[in-house]
Design an enzyme around this catalytic site. Structure first.
Site, mmCIF file in Angstrom:
data_model
loop_
_atom_site.group_PDB
_atom_site.id
_atom_site.type_symbol
_atom_site.label_atom_id
_atom_site.label_comp_id
_atom_site.label_asym_id
_atom_site.label_seq_id
_atom_site.Cartn_x
_atom_site.Cartn_y
_atom_site.Cartn_z
ATOM 1 N N TYR A 55 0.692 -1.175 -0.058
ATOM 2 C CA TYR A 55 0.111 -0.090 0.025
ATOM 3 C C TYR A 55 0.883 1.202 0.023
ATOM 4 C CZ TYR A 55 -4.241 -2.865 0.281
ATOM 5 O OH TYR A 55 -4.822 -3.677 -0.272
ATOM 6 N N ARG A 58 1.252 1.979 -3.657
ATOM 7 C CA ARG A 58 -0.081 2.454 -4.304
ATOM 8 C C ARG A 58 -0.188 4.074 -3.476
ATOM 9 N NH1 ARG A 58 0.310 -1.797 -5.332
ATOM 10 N NH2 ARG A 58 1.027 -0.739 -7.201
ATOM 11 N N ASN A 89 -12.227 3.182 -6.535
ATOM 12 C CA ASN A 89 -10.847 3.273 -6.377
ATOM 13 C C ASN A 89 -10.497 4.230 -5.103
ATOM 14 O OD1 ASN A 89 -10.897 2.862 -9.126
ATOM 15 N ND2 ASN A 89 -10.820 4.952 -9.778
ATOM 16 N N ASP A 91 -7.749 6.075 -4.697
ATOM 17 C CA ASP A 91 -7.026 7.234 -5.119
ATOM 18 C C ASP A 91 -7.868 8.593 -4.732
ATOM 19 O OD1 ASP A 91 -8.326 8.392 -7.669
ATOM 20 O OD2 ASP A 91 -7.473 6.335 -8.201
ATOM 21 N N HIS A 106 -14.009 1.109 -1.426
ATOM 22 C CA HIS A 106 -13.038 0.276 -1.010
ATOM 23 C C HIS A 106 -12.037 0.921 -0.180
ATOM 24 C CE1 HIS A 106 -14.287 -2.512 -4.637
ATOM 25 N NE2 HIS A 106 -15.204 -2.622 -3.501
ATOM 26 N N THR A 173 -14.621 -0.081 -14.980
ATOM 27 C CA THR A 173 -14.676 -0.968 -14.273
ATOM 28 C C THR A 173 -15.012 -2.216 -14.713
ATOM 29 O OG1 THR A 173 -15.772 -1.871 -12.148
ATOM 30 C CG2 THR A 173 -16.866 -0.359 -13.290
#
Ligand code: OAD
Length: 232
Positions: A55, A58, A89, A91, A106, A173
């Protein structure tokens, strides 16, 4: 007249052209990492530092990325519509493009969460979250991410948004991950649904309009058509 309500259900494809890899395309993240090693409660219990490193990567990529034309087009729809973005997402590119209502099904990579109290969520100011970083209650912080095998707490709220939408856009998606993928079924039958994706997405029906293109092309085209329609 009341403004129409648009819900945009977005996935990794909307951020692909900002340089953030998708999960299931060829060369995607799940080809490079095993889900069970990095994105499950079991992975966290077995090797938390490995999970944290995944992560951290990410997060580093998110901090470097900038919104693209698709994020900006979605934000521009707010000029004439009530818009809710429901994103898978993690972000923050929708927010940085100017969208004001963004629901992260998420989780969010720029936040961490207490392992003692799931409602205790803190912003992450630096690029890394380390083993030993503690929440205000003294317990280890974990990434604020919904892992496979965990509940998706925002689904009822997201389903209510879709149920109240006049138009639904599904962009970037693969609709392979539930319960998020099931949200499309909450759209009332007579309402229209637009799908923007360069690859086939398993959605069909009389009210489904498919735009086979990249998000950065399809989304601005759709948004400008809709903005023109309401200004005419
Ligand atoms: P996927 O990687 O499953 O799907 C990405 C979709 O984006 C595919 O349908 C691609 O065809 C499409 N795509 C690729 N490039 C695109 C572009 N430039 N413009 C538009 N579309 C493009 O990603 P998601 O569906 O978002 O969850 O994955 C859902 C969830 O699975 C993620 O939130 C993540 C993952 O495991 C968790 O980690 C919990």
């Amino acid at each position: 007249m009341a403004r129409q309500r648009i819900v945009v259900l977005s996935g990794a494809g909307v951020s692909a052209e900002s340089g953030l890899g998708t999960f299931r395309d060829s060369g995607g993240l799940w080809e490079q990492h095993r889900i069970e090693d990095v994105a499950t409660p079991e992975a966290w219990a077995t090797d938390p530092e490995h999970v944290l490193r995944f992560y951290d990567m990410r997060r580093e990529q998110t901090l470097k990325a900038v919104p693209n034309a698709a994020h900006r087009a979605i934000a521009a729809l707010e000029q004439a519509f009530e818009v809710d973005v429901v994103t898978q997402n993690i972000d923050d590119l929708h927010e940085r493009a100017g969208s004001s209502r963004v629901m992260h099904l998420h989780g969010e990579i720029l936040k961490a969460r207490s392992t003692k109290d799931p409602d205790l969520i803190v912003p992450l100011n630096g690029p890394s979250l380390r083993w030993g970083d503690r929440c205000p209650l003294g317990s280890q912080l974990r990434p604020h991410i919904v892992w496979f095998g965990e509940a998706v707490p925002l689904i009822p709220e997201a389903a209510a948004l879709v149920a109240g939408a006049d138009r639904l856009v599904v962009v970037g998606t693969s609709l392979q991950v539930y319960p998020a993928a099931g949200l499309v079924h909450y759209l009332p039958q007579e309402r229209s649904l637009w799908v923007i994706d360069p690859h086939p997405v398993p959605l069909q029906g009389p009210h489904v309009h498919t735009i086979r293109s990249k998000a950065s092309e399809g989304m601005p085209r759709l948004a400008s058509a809709w903005l023109q329609e309401v200004s005419a």
